[in-house]
Design an enzyme around this catalytic site. Structure first.
Site, PDB file in Angstrom:
ATOM      1  N   HIS A 163       0.817  -1.316   0.045  1.00  0.00           N
ATOM      2  CA  HIS A 163       0.034   0.002   0.027  1.00  0.00           C
ATOM      3  C   HIS A 163       1.038   1.400  -0.166  1.00  0.00           C
ATOM      4  O   HIS A 163       0.213   2.391  -0.271  1.00  0.00           O
ATOM      5  CB  HIS A 163      -0.801  -0.002   1.150  1.00  0.00           C
ATOM      6  CG  HIS A 163      -1.871  -1.082   0.997  1.00  0.00           C
ATOM      7  ND1 HIS A 163      -3.303  -0.872   0.984  1.00  0.00           N
ATOM      8  CD2 HIS A 163      -2.029  -2.509   1.236  1.00  0.00           C
ATOM      9  CE1 HIS A 163      -3.981  -2.055   0.757  1.00  0.00           C
ATOM     10  NE2 HIS A 163      -3.219  -3.060   1.020  1.00  0.00           N
ATOM     11  N   ASP A 375       3.775   9.459  -0.494  1.00  0.00           N
ATOM     12  CA  ASP A 375       2.307   8.835  -0.255  1.00  0.00           C
ATOM     13  C   ASP A 375       2.066   7.593  -1.302  1.00  0.00           C
ATOM     14  O   ASP A 375       2.528   7.819  -2.526  1.00  0.00           O
ATOM     15  CB  ASP A 375       1.247   9.574  -0.157  1.00  0.00           C
ATOM     16  CG  ASP A 375       0.295   9.133   0.836  1.00  0.00           C
ATOM     17  OD1 ASP A 375       0.021   8.002   0.973  1.00  0.00           O
ATOM     18  OD2 ASP A 375      -0.678  10.146   1.134  1.00  0.00           O
TER      19      ASP A 375
HETATM   20  P1  ADP Z   1      -3.357   6.556   4.826  1.00  0.00           P
HETATM   21  O1  ADP Z   1      -3.612   5.221   4.342  1.00  0.00           O
HETATM   22  O2  ADP Z   1      -1.935   6.913   4.863  1.00  0.00           O
HETATM   23  O3  ADP Z   1      -3.993   6.857   6.241  1.00  0.00           O
HETATM   24  P2  ADP Z   1      -5.295   7.538   2.809  1.00  0.00           P
HETATM   25  O4  ADP Z   1      -5.455   8.727   2.406  1.00  0.00           O
HETATM   26  O5  ADP Z   1      -4.763   6.466   1.452  1.00  0.00           O
HETATM   27  O6  ADP Z   1      -3.815   7.536   3.817  1.00  0.00           O
HETATM   28  O7  ADP Z   1      -6.451   6.690   3.587  1.00  0.00           O
HETATM   29  C1  ADP Z   1      -6.954   7.392   4.581  1.00  0.00           C
HETATM   30  C2  ADP Z   1      -8.215   6.813   4.610  1.00  0.00           C
HETATM   31  O8  ADP Z   1      -8.768   6.989   6.370  1.00  0.00           O
HETATM   32  C3  ADP Z   1      -9.472   7.369   3.935  1.00  0.00           C
HETATM   33  O9  ADP Z   1     -10.459   6.519   3.586  1.00  0.00           O
HETATM   34  C4  ADP Z   1     -10.029   8.730   4.665  1.00  0.00           C
HETATM   35  O10 ADP Z   1     -11.272   9.069   4.602  1.00  0.00           O
HETATM   36  C5  ADP Z   1      -9.904   8.062   6.227  1.00  0.00           C
HETATM   37  N1  ADP Z   1      -9.846   9.122   7.246  1.00  0.00           N
HETATM   38  C6  ADP Z   1      -8.605   9.791   7.411  1.00  0.00           C
HETATM   39  N2  ADP Z   1      -8.836  10.520   8.525  1.00  0.00           N
HETATM   40  C7  ADP Z   1     -10.171  10.192   9.050  1.00  0.00           C
HETATM   41  C8  ADP Z   1     -10.855  10.458  10.299  1.00  0.00           C
HETATM   42  N3  ADP Z   1     -10.297  11.623  11.114  1.00  0.00           N
HETATM   43  N4  ADP Z   1     -11.904   9.779  10.500  1.00  0.00           N
HETATM   44  C9  ADP Z   1     -12.441   8.947   9.820  1.00  0.00           C
HETATM   45  N5  ADP Z   1     -11.712   8.513   8.573  1.00  0.00           N
HETATM   46  C10 ADP Z   1     -10.574   8.873   8.241  1.00  0.00           C
HETATM   47  C1  G6P Z   2      -1.145   3.271   6.366  1.00  0.00           C
HETATM   48  C2  G6P Z   2      -0.622   1.773   5.977  1.00  0.00           C
HETATM   49  C3  G6P Z   2      -1.414   0.813   6.771  1.00  0.00           C
HETATM   50  C4  G6P Z   2      -1.696   1.053   8.207  1.00  0.00           C
HETATM   51  C5  G6P Z   2      -2.375   2.542   7.945  1.00  0.00           C
HETATM   52  C6  G6P Z   2      -2.641   3.130   9.401  1.00  0.00           C
HETATM   53  O1  G6P Z   2      -2.291   3.248   5.355  1.00  0.00           O
HETATM   54  O2  G6P Z   2      -0.359   1.391   4.602  1.00  0.00           O
HETATM   55  O3  G6P Z   2      -0.984  -0.592   6.622  1.00  0.00           O
HETATM   56  O4  G6P Z   2      -2.521   0.142   8.835  1.00  0.00           O
HETATM   57  O5  G6P Z   2      -1.519   3.363   7.493  1.00  0.00           O
HETATM   58  O6  G6P Z   2      -1.620   2.993  10.305  1.00  0.00           O
HETATM   59  P1  G6P Z   2      -1.355   1.951  11.620  1.00  0.00           P
HETATM   60  O7  G6P Z   2       0.002   1.980  12.113  1.00  0.00           O
HETATM   61  O8  G6P Z   2      -2.196   2.658  12.507  1.00  0.00           O
HETATM   62  O9  G6P Z   2      -1.870   0.621  11.376  1.00  0.00           O
END
Ligand code: ADP
Ligand code: G6P
Length: 469
Positions: A163, A375
């Site tokens: 990912h 990212d």
């Molecule tokens: P990462 O996987 O690095 O966190 P992404 O942007 O790919 O970043 O995915 C984040 C996911 O989490 C998205 O579906 C987003 O809508 C959700 N998200 C982020 N912040 C919040 C929050 N505060 N509450 C609920 N959902 C959240």
């Molecule tokens: C990114 C990573 C995931 C991970 C998520 C939240 O999306 O690709 O593998 O689960 O961040 O991070 P955490 O350490 O809380 O699982």
């Protein structure tokens, strides 16, 4: 009684739900991050098992069923949380795989814990997989698992999806565990990456770091001495576009979006940032750009507001405590300099929200600002495109995987603060006439390439991969 087995087994460090304490009780809550957002909607349409950690150290809760899925918690001791999860996964791998935005640390104890936990995941998957099943392993926390699983169950098809980015070999080779990580991944039949560049980085690492007697690399296939072949290719992840668009169109979400704008005094321009509070997300750079625009009078806090959602993440790690301190200090300073009584310039929200509230924020925002320094994909950018109408604008970092697909975004290099400021201004000032074709083209892209399409492609590539001799 023999254990039930499954034709599809998903393995990720986290289950789709997290065990958390709420009001003195232990309850299950949706896990953070893009992996869960994507895989949750994929697994809703399929029968299968999901193995992962519950988010709490100690004994694993009993397996249970949820939304037609068999959830199978894997135990991590407190030492393993420290060494495998916080240490090796997020202290060694995460920084190396994200351009060393903060320095990486290496400890032999962490590597030993990573081996041990990956082996445990392989054992659990081996017990749950039906004969000839498909096992879909996820992300950087489980790179050793494919090899361990192949040793236990040569009959199953093993796929792995990354990912996050896969680093250039010059960075990857810093890892003392580099050979073991490559060997671990080569236990899989198919490896999926976010971008072609990530797949190529992996292939180059195999070519450069593994001995010629061990492997040969032809095109996108790595062949091991024992004849087993692993294919590596780009399969960019996406979102459940239709579900997000539908949710955003509901009266409840539209009303809530209008209410959010009202609560902020109906600003002319509402900017939005949504990120896990992670140093990779470029939140500091974004705030710096906006602070300068306010200070120079290019933006006025009376008619331009920013909502910054910063989801709590990995809070025991020093680098995450540092980014939180920096962000909160900056937000405090911006508000101190520019807010009016009852009217903050930046509304900062450090917690999780239900999907409906996230959708309402996307609908409410005139400009979505996504500025990661690195990212894998960034699903938030795609969610905004799916949720917002034609009169919106996406400012997007060139360093997000999403930039490869969302070419009509206002692209920027967040390291270049001067240009980033100009790009934010361009997005704010763009007319509806300029915005609409960009938003429509990006929406078409996420409609055609949604998460169901991604999963189908990954599984088809896995089924077609050469695999065993
Ligand atoms: P990462 O996987 O690095 O966190 P992404 O942007 O790919 O970043 O995915 C984040 C996911 O989490 C998205 O579906 C987003 O809508 C959700 N998200 C982020 N912040 C919040 C929050 N505060 N509450 C609920 N959902 C959240
Ligand atoms: C990114 C990573 C995931 C991970 C998520 C939240 O999306 O690709 O593998 O689960 O961040 O991070 P955490 O350490 O809380 O699982």
């Amino acid at each position: 009684m023999p254990q039930e087995t499954f034709d599809l087994v998903v393995a990720a460090n986290r289950l789709p739900v997290d065990r958390v304490r709420e009001g003195g009780r232990s309850v299950w809550r949706r896990s953070p991050g893009g992996l869960v957002t994507a895989m949750e909607s994929v697994m809703n349409d399929r029968d299968g098992a999901w193995i992962g950690w519950s988010g709490v150290a100690g004994k694993a809760p009993a397996p249970f069923e949820q939304d037609g899925m068999h959830l199978h918690p894997v135990a991590l001791s407190a030492e393993e949380v420290r060494d495998y999860y916080e240490g090796f996964s997020n202290g060694s791998l995460w920084p190396i795989y994200h351009d060393v935005i903060v320095p990486a640390s290496f400890k032999r104890r962490w590597q030993a814990a990573y081996e041990q936990v990956n082996r445990r995941f392989a054992e659990v998957a081996a017990g749950l997989a039906a004969p000839g099943a498909t096992v879909w392993v996820h992300d950087y926390q489980l790179q050793r698992m494919p090899q361990f699983l192949r040793e236990l169950r040569p009959d199953v098809r093993i796929g792995w999806f990354n990912h996050i980015p896969f680093p250039p070999v010059e960075l990857f080779m810093q890892l003392p565990a580099r050979d073991a990580l490559l060997q671990g991944l080569l236990g899989a039949d198919f490896l999926g990456f976010q971008r072609r560049a990530d797949a190529q980085n992996f292939l180059r690492a195999c070519r450069q770091l593994l001995a010629d007697e061990q492997v040969s690399v032809r095109g996108d296939v790595v062949r091991m001495a024992n004849g087993h072949e692993t294919r590596a290719a780009a399969v960019p992840i996406s979102i459940d576009t239709a579900a997000m668009t539908e949710l955003a169109a509901t009266t409840a979400v539209q009303d809530r979006a209008a209410e959010i704008r009202r609560q902020l005094g109906n600003p002319t321009h509402l900017l939005l940032g949504v990120d896990r509070l992670d140093y990779t997300k470029g939140i500091r750079h974004r705030l710096k750009a906006i602070e300068e625009l306010l200070r120079e009078g290019q933006l006025a806090a009376t008619d331009t507001k920013l909502i910054q959602v910063a989801t709590p993440s990995r809070e025991r790690l020093a680098a995450y405590q540092q980014i939180r301190d920096d962000v909160e200090l900056t937000v405090g300073r911006i508000n101190g300099d520019h807010a009016h009584i009852g009217a903050p310039a930046v509304t900062y929200l450090h917690r999780s929200f239900p999907r409906e509230e996230m959708a309402a924020l996307f609908v409410a925002a005139d400009v979505m600002v996504v500025t990661p320094l690195r990212d894998g994909m960034n699903l938030v950018a795609k969610e905004y495109v799916a949720a917002h109408d034609d009169d919106g604008a996406l400012v997007l970092s060139e360093f997000a995987g999403a930039a490869t697909e969302l070419k009509q975004a206002y692209l920027c290099n967040p390291h270049d603060i001067a240009r980033t400021k100009q790009t934010i201004l361009r997005a704010i000032e763009a007319t509806a006439f300029e915005r609409a074709p960009r938003m429509r083209a990006m929406r078409r892209q996420v409609q055609r390439h949604d998460v169901q399409h991604w999963a189908a492609r990954f599984l088809a590539d896995l089924a077609a991969a050469p695999g065993q001799p």
